[in-house]
Motif scaffolding. Structure first.
Motif, mmCIF file in Angstrom:
data_model
loop_
_atom_site.group_PDB
_atom_site.id
_atom_site.type_symbol
_atom_site.label_atom_id
_atom_site.label_comp_id
_atom_site.label_asym_id
_atom_site.label_seq_id
_atom_site.Cartn_x
_atom_site.Cartn_y
_atom_site.Cartn_z
ATOM 1 N N LEU A 87 111.975 119.572 -9.953
ATOM 2 C CA LEU A 87 111.697 119.972 -11.158
ATOM 3 C C LEU A 87 110.234 119.191 -11.593
ATOM 4 C CD1 LEU A 87 111.914 121.623 -13.655
ATOM 5 C CD2 LEU A 87 113.624 119.862 -14.496
ATOM 6 N N PHE A 88 110.193 117.986 -11.566
ATOM 7 C CA PHE A 88 109.174 117.140 -11.824
ATOM 8 C C PHE A 88 107.755 117.676 -10.961
ATOM 9 C CE2 PHE A 88 111.915 113.722 -14.022
ATOM 10 C CZ PHE A 88 111.312 114.047 -15.191
ATOM 11 N N GLU A 89 108.263 118.184 -9.790
ATOM 12 C CA GLU A 89 107.227 118.385 -8.778
ATOM 13 C C GLU A 89 106.313 119.665 -9.441
ATOM 14 O OE1 GLU A 89 106.757 119.725 -4.182
ATOM 15 O OE2 GLU A 89 108.322 119.509 -5.010
ATOM 16 N N ASN A 90 107.093 120.523 -9.734
ATOM 17 C CA ASN A 90 106.863 121.970 -10.306
ATOM 18 C C ASN A 90 105.933 121.599 -11.718
ATOM 19 O OD1 ASN A 90 107.687 123.391 -8.356
ATOM 20 N ND2 ASN A 90 109.614 123.987 -9.264
ATOM 21 N N ILE A 91 106.530 120.789 -12.570
ATOM 22 C CA ILE A 91 105.674 120.413 -13.855
ATOM 23 C C ILE A 91 104.308 119.923 -13.564
ATOM 24 C CG2 ILE A 91 105.997 119.025 -15.686
ATOM 25 C CD1 ILE A 91 108.850 119.094 -15.634
ATOM 26 N N LEU A 92 104.173 118.974 -12.646
ATOM 27 C CA LEU A 92 102.942 118.168 -12.437
ATOM 28 C C LEU A 92 102.002 118.928 -11.594
ATOM 29 C CD1 LEU A 92 104.218 114.634 -11.678
ATOM 30 C CD2 LEU A 92 103.713 115.737 -13.943
ATOM 31 N N LYS A 93 102.582 119.924 -11.023
ATOM 32 C CA LYS A 93 101.659 120.850 -10.150
ATOM 33 C C LYS A 93 101.088 122.070 -11.006
ATOM 34 C CE LYS A 93 103.388 120.617 -5.315
ATOM 35 N NZ LYS A 93 103.918 121.173 -4.249
ATOM 36 N N ASP A 94 101.604 122.138 -12.157
ATOM 37 C CA ASP A 94 101.340 123.168 -12.860
ATOM 38 C C ASP A 94 99.974 122.954 -13.771
ATOM 39 O OD1 ASP A 94 100.799 124.692 -15.694
ATOM 40 O OD2 ASP A 94 102.573 125.334 -15.035
ATOM 41 N N GLY A 96 98.198 123.528 -15.946
ATOM 42 C CA GLY A 96 98.023 123.398 -17.429
ATOM 43 C C GLY A 96 98.657 122.148 -18.003
ATOM 44 N N PHE A 97 99.203 121.356 -17.122
ATOM 45 C CA PHE A 97 99.836 120.282 -17.766
ATOM 46 C C PHE A 97 99.363 119.408 -18.654
ATOM 47 C CE2 PHE A 97 101.637 115.756 -17.230
ATOM 48 C CZ PHE A 97 102.729 115.888 -17.922
ATOM 49 N N TRP A 98 98.025 118.928 -18.402
ATOM 50 C CA TRP A 98 97.304 118.015 -18.839
ATOM 51 C C TRP A 98 96.737 118.611 -20.136
ATOM 52 C CZ3 TRP A 98 98.641 113.435 -17.509
ATOM 53 C CH2 TRP A 98 98.823 113.098 -16.095
ATOM 54 N N THR A 99 96.521 119.895 -20.310
ATOM 55 C CA THR A 99 95.935 120.467 -21.521
ATOM 56 C C THR A 99 96.796 121.090 -22.529
ATOM 57 O OG1 THR A 99 95.489 122.247 -20.450
ATOM 58 C CG2 THR A 99 93.627 120.847 -20.540
ATOM 59 N N GLU A 100 98.135 121.515 -21.919
ATOM 60 C CA GLU A 100 99.024 122.236 -22.577
ATOM 61 C C GLU A 100 100.434 122.036 -21.971
ATOM 62 O OE1 GLU A 100 98.582 126.635 -22.654
ATOM 63 O OE2 GLU A 100 98.654 126.720 -20.371
ATOM 64 N N PRO A 101 100.836 120.542 -22.122
ATOM 65 C CA PRO A 101 102.076 120.368 -21.406
ATOM 66 C C PRO A 101 103.272 120.981 -21.696
ATOM 67 C CG PRO A 101 101.380 118.605 -23.145
ATOM 68 C CD PRO A 101 100.222 119.454 -23.097
ATOM 69 N N ILE A 105 105.464 122.836 -19.049
ATOM 70 C CA ILE A 105 106.912 122.236 -18.876
ATOM 71 C C ILE A 105 107.881 123.739 -18.984
ATOM 72 C CG2 ILE A 105 109.244 121.338 -19.822
ATOM 73 C CD1 ILE A 105 107.131 118.914 -20.529
ATOM 74 N N ARG A 106 107.502 124.567 -20.024
ATOM 75 C CA ARG A 106 108.395 125.898 -19.973
ATOM 76 C C ARG A 106 108.217 126.617 -18.441
ATOM 77 N NH1 ARG A 106 110.266 126.736 -24.905
ATOM 78 N NH2 ARG A 106 109.506 125.221 -26.755
ATOM 79 N N ARG A 107 106.925 126.700 -18.345
ATOM 80 C CA ARG A 107 106.747 127.516 -16.891
ATOM 81 C C ARG A 107 107.172 126.751 -15.749
ATOM 82 N NH1 ARG A 107 101.286 127.897 -19.218
ATOM 83 N NH2 ARG A 107 100.698 126.227 -17.976
ATOM 84 N N ALA A 108 107.347 125.713 -15.712
ATOM 85 C CA ALA A 108 108.034 124.947 -14.508
ATOM 86 C C ALA A 108 109.513 125.205 -14.421
ATOM 87 C CB ALA A 108 107.722 123.372 -14.363
ATOM 88 N N TYR A 109 110.051 125.006 -15.776
ATOM 89 C CA TYR A 109 111.599 125.157 -15.908
ATOM 90 C C TYR A 109 111.934 126.643 -15.304
ATOM 91 C CZ TYR A 109 113.413 121.160 -18.507
ATOM 92 O OH TYR A 109 113.845 119.804 -18.836
ATOM 93 N N ASP A 110 111.127 127.729 -15.846
ATOM 94 C CA ASP A 110 111.375 128.857 -15.482
ATOM 95 C C ASP A 110 111.166 129.169 -13.812
ATOM 96 O OD1 ASP A 110 111.795 131.812 -15.998
ATOM 97 O OD2 ASP A 110 109.660 131.939 -15.052
ATOM 98 N N LYS A 111 110.104 128.583 -13.454
ATOM 99 C CA LYS A 111 109.759 128.538 -11.913
ATOM 100 C C LYS A 111 110.920 128.119 -10.980
ATOM 101 C CE LYS A 111 106.455 127.145 -8.165
ATOM 102 N NZ LYS A 111 105.403 126.547 -8.216
ATOM 103 N N THR A 112 111.570 127.050 -11.583
ATOM 104 C CA THR A 112 112.287 126.110 -10.744
ATOM 105 C C THR A 112 113.932 126.855 -10.775
ATOM 106 O OG1 THR A 112 111.295 123.989 -11.599
ATOM 107 C CG2 THR A 112 113.645 123.733 -10.403
#
Length: 283
Positions: A87-94, A96-101, A105-112
């Motif tokens: 999960l964290f891997e997908n969040i930090l690979k997004d 847009g994480f640094w500009t629109e965290p 996070i929503r996208r990474a939850y859905d992807k995971t």
């Protein structure tokens, strides 16, 4: 190759121990005054431990991230294990994480969640709740959750819940809109389609049409009035209020000792569920 063997290989490749420790502690490298500790206790059920967690600091370029999460599995532990790894891997690979965290996070939850559903032959049809917290340079905290694992902050000596318990009774209208129903049998808690006691979760393929994995996300600044944060599975929150949890560890300066105190208190209060707890001290 069995699902357990595949997951073991995935864990080794990702750098995790094949048998996660039941307790531990650490602190930031750049921000040494921020400490964290965790503790897990297996419940009374005959099945293996279904809780997993992440509690660590990670360096990314000139930034230091605190990554903290509780994953409470049900109908097996493999989905929670997968979340711990990815999960964290997908969040930090997004990108847009640094500009629109929050959106990242929503996208990474859905992807995971999509990955978990695709891997049902390996991971099984079980599911997991989750609460995640990302601390950026000790200054900004972003909390997200699905289900009933909870994040609570102590600020100015007062308890404040940062997550939302996704209760089927509260989200009944949305579940029914999706074509499901919420049972409310006397003596039992509300359940999605008479089965699951949370309205949002990862996995759970058989209920997915009626079950959301959309996280609640909250963001706050860390300042001098922010004392500590508790992340824990519902094995703690079933027997202890936010205020009781915060008040019981205000005097415990060591984060690991505080996490142990909370899990032991839950056992003393007859909690029969798996109990996992992380305490992060900001002062």
């Amino acid at each position: 190759m069995t699902a357990r063997e595949i997951l073991h290989k995935m864990k080794v490749k990702a750098g995790f121990s094949s048998v996660p420790p039941d307790t531990g502690k650490g602190k930031g490298k750049m921000l040494k005054h921020i400490t964290h500790g965790f503790n897990l206790v297996k419940g009374k059920a005959s099945h293996p431990m279904e809780d997993y967690l992440v509690s660590q600091f990670k360096q990314m370029d000139d930034k230091e991230l605190g990554l903290f999460a509780i994953f409470d599995g049900h109908m097996g532990h493999d989905v929670a294990n997968y979340l711990q790894l990815h999960l964290f891997e997908n969040i930090l690979k997004d990108p847009g994480f640094w500009t629109e965290p929050e959106n990242a996070i929503r996208r990474a939850y859905d992807k995971t969640d999509g990955e978990i559903l695709e891997k049902v032959p390996v991971l099984g049809k079980g599911g997991s709740t989750a609460v995640t917290a990302i601390l950026i340079n000790g200054q900004k905290l972003i909390v997200a959750n699905v289900g009933d694992s909870r994040a609570v902050i102590c600020k100015n000596g007062e308890a404040k819940q940062l997550s939302v318990d996704h209760d089927p009774g509260t989200e009944k209208r949305e579940i029914e809109r999706r074509g499901g129903f919420v049972s409310n049998i006397p003596g039992d808690v509300p359940r999605v389609d008479g089965q699951l006691a949370v309205a949002r979760a990862f996995g759970d393929k058989s209920l997915k049409l009626h079950l959301s994995s959309e996280p609640y996300v909250d963001e706050m600044k860390i300042d001098d009035t922010t004392e500590f944060m508790i992340l824990a599975s519902d094995g703690l929150w079933k027997v202890m209020s936010n205020e009781e949890a915060v008040d019981s560890i205000k005097h415990i300066k060591d984060a690991q000792s505080a996490a142990k105190h909370l899990t032991e208190a839950a056992v003393t209060r007859k909690s029969k569920d798996d109990i996992s707890c992380i305490v992060v001290r900001f002062q």
